[in-house]
Write a protein that holds these residues in place. Structure first.
Motif, short mmCIF file in Angstrom:
data_model
loop_
_atom_site.label_atom_id
_atom_site.label_comp_id
_atom_site.label_asym_id
_atom_site.label_seq_id
_atom_site.Cartn_x
_atom_site.Cartn_y
_atom_site.Cartn_z
N UNK A 177 0.82 -1.19 0.00
CA UNK A 177 0.00 0.00 0.00
C UNK A 177 0.87 1.27 0.00
N UNK B 275 1.49 4.20 -2.88
CA UNK B 275 1.27 5.63 -2.65
C UNK B 275 2.45 6.47 -3.06
N UNK C 250 2.62 9.44 -5.86
CA UNK C 250 2.98 10.82 -5.60
C UNK C 250 4.12 11.27 -6.51
N UNK D 80 -8.81 0.04 -4.28
CA UNK D 80 -7.41 0.44 -4.17
C UNK D 80 -6.56 -0.29 -5.20
N UNK E 225 -2.35 4.37 -10.87
CA UNK E 225 -2.55 5.31 -9.75
C UNK E 225 -3.20 6.62 -10.20
N UNK F 24 -12.42 6.83 -3.26
CA UNK F 24 -11.07 6.36 -2.89
C UNK F 24 -10.78 6.64 -1.42
N UNK G 97 -12.54 4.10 0.69
CA UNK G 97 -11.88 2.79 0.62
C UNK G 97 -10.64 2.75 1.50
N UNK H 82 -6.51 12.04 -6.62
CA UNK H 82 -6.86 10.77 -5.96
C UNK H 82 -5.85 10.33 -4.92
N UNK H 83 -4.56 10.59 -5.15
CA UNK H 83 -3.59 10.10 -4.14
C UNK H 83 -3.82 10.81 -2.81
N UNK I 173 -6.57 9.21 -0.98
CA UNK I 173 -6.15 7.98 -0.31
C UNK I 173 -5.42 8.29 0.99
N UNK I 174 -4.55 9.30 0.96
CA UNK I 174 -3.81 9.67 2.18
C UNK I 174 -4.76 10.21 3.25
#
Lengths: 458, 458, 458
Positions: free
Chosen positions: A10, A14, A18, A91, A116, B275, B278, B320-321, B324-325
């Protein structure tokens, strides 16, 4: 151990996202340029998003149908599975799966960018496409849950959820919807699957079949004499509600697959969708009535779902009478399929293989039979689609559909078999017998589904 | 007595509305002029209304989640609360609340017209705005229900429902969304809250916290040793279904907050929304797994909701990232929040304070951190929004977010405390101990939730 | 025997449809020409379809409300009825019903083309109209189910479902919506019913009343002293969820009835819909509170539905204060109606006659009272509609509404009476007493609703 891998994976994902996000310029993240180029996009976005919301809501339908058709002692487990396949699948699909479907094509086999949603994927068109593909991938993922219900280790299910959304589903979807090789077969207009009888439902159904076979039947499903025993579901109202939700959600699934509100054919698609469900449900009800003298709700519900699955591929290319006929066949198939699997001693607790697998394949073939030459395919610019009953191009189209049907069975069943076999070797897929008897809720989740109700154990 | 006041107040409101309606000319009640001035309004109306319908449907989700997580003996009470807060809230919001948010501004503090939708409010634009604001106000109202579940007198809940929709919610919403003072803070672009992490969720969460404190914990929640005891919910399937409904409804809540389909950014918002849910759900699941070795469905469900709450403020301004964070942090926050409140001996039966309060505040701060400068705000004509991680304007924006966060906590908690204290003094807020033990369904409503099922009493 | 007739009829219908389909050319099955002629159709199609999906979802709401309000021993039966009326009704409506409403008019009495959507009905406009009319017809059909719950033979229900969608509903709908005689009454603008308080709800309610009378009350509903006894529903959470679903679906039902997104009046309609439901629900709650001292959830739920039914006819022609007033009356009517029917010893298990019948009629009259002259009727090109309280044309309009109200009662009750009497003579409508006591699930369906739960028998 598993947790550590999940966590690290995971994290790695990420970081990658980024970094990748920092590389590339974003084409149109506000959508202003896209709208200026085509003011009609506003209504298209509304259509696609609202339909996508409906498809996402099908997750609730699957959760209810599956829980309702299974036993109270496993309801927490089933609900957790139905939530987590969407969670983990989202995800995984975001990280990899979407790029495999819609990324730059490699030899017709696989897509290879947009992972991503990073870099120049930060664009309203790409995000829209992602949202749509995501809810479809999650549907395929959750179908399997029913076939492996009441006996699969939760840990194995988490891994399965990632794998189907990372790889199994996206690769096949790329072949059909991502300009892959199946879409370019030199027969008819290539293999066609409007909203995913094959891509979504047959993939889910046949991965589920593999899972059900690897797991073996639930304790008590087959007597010592080898005869199947009915294991009734704990809540028929939950199962029925779930089916209504699925039928409702299917109005997003099928008509939304035009990906454009400027295809007024959406009205025809909506009608075909509901008519096929109706005729399949009635057929299944009457078949069981003829056999047992009872009006069997479970089969009527599965009949409706079978009709919905079967019409998913042809829904845009047929008129209403064909939808009704396709539904009648779907009704026979779902009833026959259930008996057939039981005869093979395969235990599919909710009938997922019959509903999604067999009828998914039937839907693919139905395109090659009933497509009536009145409509093409907006997205792929395909001209009018014709099946066997209409015009000379029908034989070629039927061949393309047949090839796709064989491929989807082989791919999904093959991948499913490998996946569950490997999972079995590494983690073990089946819970301990005492856990199965006690129900998975206590051991795996620590939470019974209905702690205040007196419940018989079966 | 209470009834008489309610009845008379109601009557007075109606008379006022009718009189006021007779005074003023209606600007565009048919919508013909509005459409002529901007033909694109048709698709905007479809978008806003459909999204608003989805937000209204979240009422069903809250009702199911709350009922599922509580005990069978209170299910009639909980369902009645969830229905009546929408009912009473709608009438209160129609009479007064909407005018406070969207009426003519008085010194940045309060709006002061459009009460009862009377007079020149008989206009398609005003009605559209009312509908949208109404379903948001009702969401804030129903959040509190969970925090005060299983021990609040129904009478007090009716009054509470009116007060939050008359005053508490509208005043704060005016500050942020009605051109009030928070929206004009001299930092960044002023305080920003795209779809209401603060306005809706933090308000609901912190009013709920006040209610939970004033009421005290349920009988049996804390043992004589002071340790918290789990009081399991009566139906995990109902709670799970409710969560799916909420997730579905959130696709109206967040993307619909563009209030325009001509902002194609809606696709980005939809993706970010799902996202974040999730990643928060998975994080919460894994955290509890690490602690207890169990796959806890309750926490996975609350994790998903926490992610949805947290992304509500920033959803339009991030990619989206970041979603997720933000979700990972939300997962930590919701789990930590539940333990934290238990350590403080505060009993929040469904985790509403953690989900909506703490994560609402987190969402506000997240705007000030992750907003990436690619998008502004259509409604307020704000230019591109930047957070700490992006560009020089970030520090100011973060400051504006921090101020808003402090204000929403102070306002909601303060008003909630006063409200429940006054209610306690006037009506009494807590049911009698024997009623609490027996369940509220019999005494308050005369209708048990499941009269035919054998149920253990806990 | 019945099955054979059903099967053969079905087959005959299909053959007819295929033959008919071969005869005529299809005007615009792709929709390209329709869109070219009016590019605004794209958003209209999105609006009508999405609203139609919501109306279809009301099937789930009715299923949950009815099942929740009845006993656990009949839940499989009730769910099967709620599924099959949609299934059988769809096929019947496709074959015949739609043609009766929307086919070429014969003397204002009946339509006479478009059967089976055959021939030149293969057109996007016709399919859109069919979809919309179908979900409305199915709503009327499913309303009756509640009034005849827990004692009707399933076989009889199947035949009933076909007949209402083949004939009873379509004929009356033709009179009002298919340019039939009621729409051309020489009073006011003719009889007006915006979204179907009369066409859908009163038809369903009064056919249901006939059914309830022919069937007689359930065993145990009236004591030996003739006093009614409460038979509590088995799941208040299911009933409450169903009501929320219905409220949600009604946002399709009413605003969607503009059949065009270019009528921005849809915002007014949405607001009126929800305000009327709120005021009716509160009124019903307070009335029962005044009588029994309890906050009765069942009545609050039925109150909300009553308000929704009552506002269905006038929703487009009134402003919000009138919606609130109409709701207050609806609240009185639904409570009074329930007591009135009990006094007449008529057993309507879920209150369907009060909710849909009495309030349907009230909705028709409300048009003639409260229509305020600000809006006409897009579909029929009617000019501004005025009721008694507004302008000189009001008396005529009220007369037209009154006539329609009398006609719908006579038609629906009359047809219902004949239908159920004939069914009783031919098939028998009532299950055997021992079956009724045991519950219909075992004998008719072979599947108990909750086989693992201990359930008391009542």
């Amino acid at each position: 151990m598993l947790r550590r891998i999940l966590f690290l994976g995971f994290l790695a994902m990420l970081l990658l996202a980024m970094v990748a996000g920092a590389w590339a310029a974003a084409p149109d993240p506000t959508g202003a340029a896209t709208l200026k180029a085509d003011p009609g996009k506003a209504v298209d976005y509304v259509w696609v998003l609202v339909c996508g919301f409906l498809v996402m809501f099908m997750q609730a339908g699957f959760a209810c149908v599956e829980s309702g058709f299974c036993r109270a002692k496993n309801v927490t487990n089933l609900m957790t599975k139905n939530l987590l396949d969407f969670v983990v699948g989202s995800l995984a699909f975001w990280a990899v799966g979407f790029g495999i479907i819609m990324g730059t094509d490699w030899g017709g086999l696989i897509g290879s960018s947009k992972f991503f949603l990073a870099g120049d994927s930060y664009d309203v068109e790409t995000y829209l496409s992602f949202f749509w593909q995501l809810v479809f991938a999650a549907t395929a993922a959750t179908i399997v849950s029913g076939a492996v219900a009441e006996r699969l280790k939760f840990k194995a299910y988490l891994v399965y959820s990632a794998v189907i959304c990372l790889f199994i589903y996206p690769v096949y979807a790329h072949w059909v919807w991502g300009s892959g090789w199946l879409s370019k077969l030199p027969f008819g207009l290539g293999h066609l699957d409007f909203a995913g009888s094959g891509v979504v439902h047959a993939v889910g159904g046949f991965v589920g079949l593999a899972g059900a076979i690897v797991l073996g039947p639930r304790y008590g499903k087959f007597g010592k004499d080898g005869k199947p025993r009915a294991i009734p579901g704990h809540s028929i109202s939950l199962a029925a509600l779930g089916t209504f939700i699925l039928w409702f959600g299917w109005f997003g699934f099928n008509p939304g697959s035009t990906f454009s509100a400027h295809q007024l054919r959406i009205s025809v698609i909506a009608v075909n969708t509901t008519m096929c469900a109706a005729s399949a449900s009635l057929t299944a009800l009457l078949l069981v009535l003829g056999k047992t003298g009872k009006y069997d709700l479970g089969m009527a519900l599965n009949g409706a779902l079978a009709g919905l699955v079967a019409v998913t591929a042809p829904c845009a290319w047929i008129s209403s009478w064909a939808a009704v006929v396709i539904g009648i066949v779907a009704g026979f198939l779902v009833v026959g399929g259930v008996y057939f699997l039981e005869a093979l001693k395969i235990d599919d607790p909710v009938g997922a293989v019959s509903v999604h697998g067999f009828n998914g394949v039937w839907g693919l073939l139905a395109v090659g039979i009933f497509a009536d030459g009145t409509y093409g395919n907006y997205a792929t610019k395909a001209p009018f689609v014709e099946g066997l009953l209409f015009g000379g191009a029908g034989a070629g189209q039927f061949m393309a559909q047949l090839i796709g049907a064989v491929v989807v069975i082989a791919w999904a069943f093959g991948c499913g078999l490998i996946l569950f076999k490997v999972l079995d070797a590494v983690l073990g897929v089946r819970v301990d017998p005492h856990e199965e008897l006690q129900g998975l809720d206590i051991v795996e989740h620590g939470t019974p589904g209905y702690p205040e109700f007196y419940i018989t154990r079966s």
